[in-house]
Design an enzyme around this catalytic site. Structure first.
Site, PDB file in Angstrom:
ATOM      1  N   LYS A  78       0.846  -1.192   0.000  1.00  0.00           N
ATOM      2  CA  LYS A  78       0.000   0.000   0.000  1.00  0.00           C
ATOM      3  C   LYS A  78       0.884   1.246   0.000  1.00  0.00           C
ATOM      4  O   LYS A  78       1.904   1.284   0.705  1.00  0.00           O
ATOM      5  CB  LYS A  78      -0.916  -0.028   1.220  1.00  0.00           C
ATOM      6  CG  LYS A  78      -1.948   1.083   1.298  1.00  0.00           C
ATOM      7  CD  LYS A  78      -2.819   0.866   2.535  1.00  0.00           C
ATOM      8  CE  LYS A  78      -3.858   1.951   2.715  1.00  0.00           C
ATOM      9  NZ  LYS A  78      -4.710   1.695   3.914  1.00  0.00           N
ATOM     10  N   SER A 123      -9.444   1.871   3.220  1.00  0.00           N
ATOM     11  CA  SER A 123      -8.569   2.635   2.344  1.00  0.00           C
ATOM     12  C   SER A 123      -7.601   1.769   1.524  1.00  0.00           C
ATOM     13  O   SER A 123      -6.987   2.258   0.565  1.00  0.00           O
ATOM     14  CB  SER A 123      -7.749   3.635   3.170  1.00  0.00           C
ATOM     15  OG  SER A 123      -6.938   2.975   4.125  1.00  0.00           O
ATOM     16  N   SER A 158     -10.033  -0.567   7.176  1.00  0.00           N
ATOM     17  CA  SER A 158      -9.311  -0.295   5.924  1.00  0.00           C
ATOM     18  C   SER A 158      -8.640  -1.500   5.302  1.00  0.00           C
ATOM     19  O   SER A 158      -8.186  -1.425   4.159  1.00  0.00           O
ATOM     20  CB  SER A 158      -8.281   0.819   6.145  1.00  0.00           C
ATOM     21  OG  SER A 158      -8.918   2.060   6.227  1.00  0.00           O
TER      22      SER A 158
END
Length: 530
Positions: free
Chosen positions: A101, A182, A206
């Site tokens: 990420k 996210s 997330s």
């Protein structure tokens, strides 16, 4: 195409002929078999994923899941192939390409942006400790995944999965649907076969939300099991990184590599003593005799969800579990305390992070600077939504303020000892199960992201582990089953999730449908004539 397994895999390895899609969607164990037999190599695996990214990320279905590529990924793969040829295999991740990420620093020439143009030149000369743990285990860092900008902590009206740097991540199961966030790019990339696995991060939902909406496995570990150093922060109380994979065994293998004490992160002081080999701890018979608390957290919100959940509960019971209904508890007080905690901790955490970056590369050095940057670049940073969360965080009390300290203590107590721990004890169960979330909502730039809810907040606020495993579909959109336990119960959750997965095999490979509206049962209803 289904993942090869058993006799089909053995025949493929024997002949040395493995289809590219099968290779891309194979498990870590199957990829290791292929590399050991000579049917594949780390270099060929890496090249396969790079080619799929080229064909599917900005072209084809335009997933926008990958934000940057490691320029020496192929060279890293060749070194690992040389090690294998010399008789050294580091473990189940040896030669396996993994995505990170893009709020996790890696020293490979890629910027760590958190999706923001303010950090587009933030090219670090340091690895986050979790990245070094992965590469020490033999993983190839393939690149960075897109995310909800600032890990979805800029606006309450955000478009989940959108960032100014990477655009909107599309759900590979239906391209007009959200990928959640996210860790949206991590979930979509793993589902679509753009990497063998990915690392996500979670403060509250997330990892688990994008995992369930993209139809993959996601584990939010116990806070303190995995280092947070050199990860763009939101909350020191709740942040953690965790694996996102296509099956539970791969998540367990990744967690084994990721977990460990980091002297720079005091929260991890117990990690070395608590960690284990999570892959070896998996047991397909783990459900036998397991007492499991059943939460009806989304009962009545959607008949398709209710039906899938009932089917999942039947599978748990058939596997030997004892199911105990647990009254759905109120989480209102937990959420209220969490809100103030996140605002204060984000302000302190992001200011400390920005101060640690290179001033020659990163000109925004504080949260106040970020707010000013966004206002100055509103046409690119705020075309769809604003930054009211940033502004409320800027006005939040400091970490020595009594209101913050009370909220932090209340949040921990309400979610932990008086929350999950009490719910487990009162029902005499070892874990809770719940619906991970509803099917992916349509992307809506006018009203922002909307979904039916989840049960992510109690384990997130308590810092307890939360595993989601695919359990079915609603109109072709995946939904997941959550396993939630007390602190350090990560191995047990993975084992129970593995047993459920082996009994159900509910995960489906994405079809990259333009829209679920085109499914026959939906399109036909639309086209009814009077």
């Amino acid at each position: 195409m289904k993942i090869l397994a058993g006799a089909a895999m053995a025949m493929t390895l024997a002949t040395g002929a493995m289809a590219t899609e099968d290779l891309a969607l194979a498990s870590f164990a199957e990829q290791q078999q292929a590399m050991a037999s000579g049917a594949a190599s780390s270099e060929s695996l890496t090249r396969t994923y790079l080619e799929r990214i080229e064909a599917m990320n900005r072209k084809g279905p335009r997933l926008n899941a990958v934000i940057a590529l490691n320029g020496h990924a192929l060279a890293d793969a060749r070194k690992l192939d040389a090690e294998r040829k010399a008789g050294k295999v580091r473990g189940p991740l040896h030669g396996v390409p993994i995505l990170l990420k893009d709020n996790i620093e890696s020293w490979d020439g890629t910027a760590t942006t958190a999706g923001s143009l303010a950090l587009k030149d933030n090219v670090p000369e340091r690895d986050a400790p979790l990245v070094k743990r992965l590469t020490d285990a033999g993983a190839v860092i393939l690149g960075k995944t897109n995310l909800s900008e600032w890990a979805n902590y800029r606006s309450s009206r955000s478009i989940s999965g959108w960032s100014a740097v990477g655009g909107l991540v599309r759900n590979p199961h239906a391209l007009d649907r959200g990928a959640c966030g996210s860790s949206s790019g991590s979930g979509a990339a793993v589902a679509a076969g753009l990497a063998a696995g990915a690392v996500g991060t979670e403060t509250d939902g997330s990892i688990t939300c994008p995992a369930t909406m993209n139809g993959v496995v996601g584990l939010k570990p116990t806070v303190g099991l995995v280092s947070r150093t050199y990860i763009v922060p939101i909350s020191a109380s709740q942040d953690t990184a965790g694996p996102m994979t296509r099956n539970v065994a791969d998540a367990a293998a990744m967690l084994t590599a990721l977990a460990g004490t980091d002297p720079a992160d005091p929260a991890t002081r117990e990690a070395d003593a608590r960690r284990t080999d999570y892959l070896k701890a998996l047991d397909a018979g783990a459900l036998t005799g397991a007492r499991i608390g059943v939460l009806r957290n989304m009962a009545g919100r959607h008949p398709g969800i209710d039906a899938a959940y009932d089917k999942a509960l039947a599978a748990l019971k058939a596997g030997g579990a004892v199911l105990v209904e647990v009254p759905a508890p109120s989480t209102t007080a937990i959420a209220a305390a969490e809100e103030l905690v996140l605002r204060s901790e984000f302000k302190a955490g992001v200011n400390a992070y920005l101060a640690s970056t290179s001033p020659a590369k990163v000109k925004t050095r504080t949260l106040a600077d970020l707010i000013a940057f966004n206002e100055a670049h509103a046409d690119r940073e705020m075309p769809l939504f604003g930054q009211e969360t940033f502004k409320t965080a800027q006005a939040a009390p400091g970490l020595d303020d009594p209101s913050y300290l009370k909220a932090r203590d209340d949040a921990r107590r309400l979610a932990g000892p008086e929350g999950i721990d009490k719910w487990l004890k009162d029902a005499n169960v070892e874990v809770l199960v719940a619906v991970s979330g509803g099917p992916a909502p349509r992307v809506d730039p006018v009203n922002g992201s909307r979904w039916l809810g989840s049960f992510s907040s109690p384990p997130a606020v308590a810092g307890y582990p939360h595993l989601t495993v695919p359990m079915g579909e609603v109109s072709g959109l995946p939904i997941g089953l959550s396993f939630i336990g007390t602190a350090w119960a990560d191995a047990r959750l993975l084992s129970l999730g593995y047993a459920f997965e082996q009994a159900t095999h509910a995960r489906r490979t994405p079809t990259f449908a333009t829209s679920v509206d085109l499914r026959p049962e939906i399109a036909g209803a639309y086209d009814v004539k009077p």
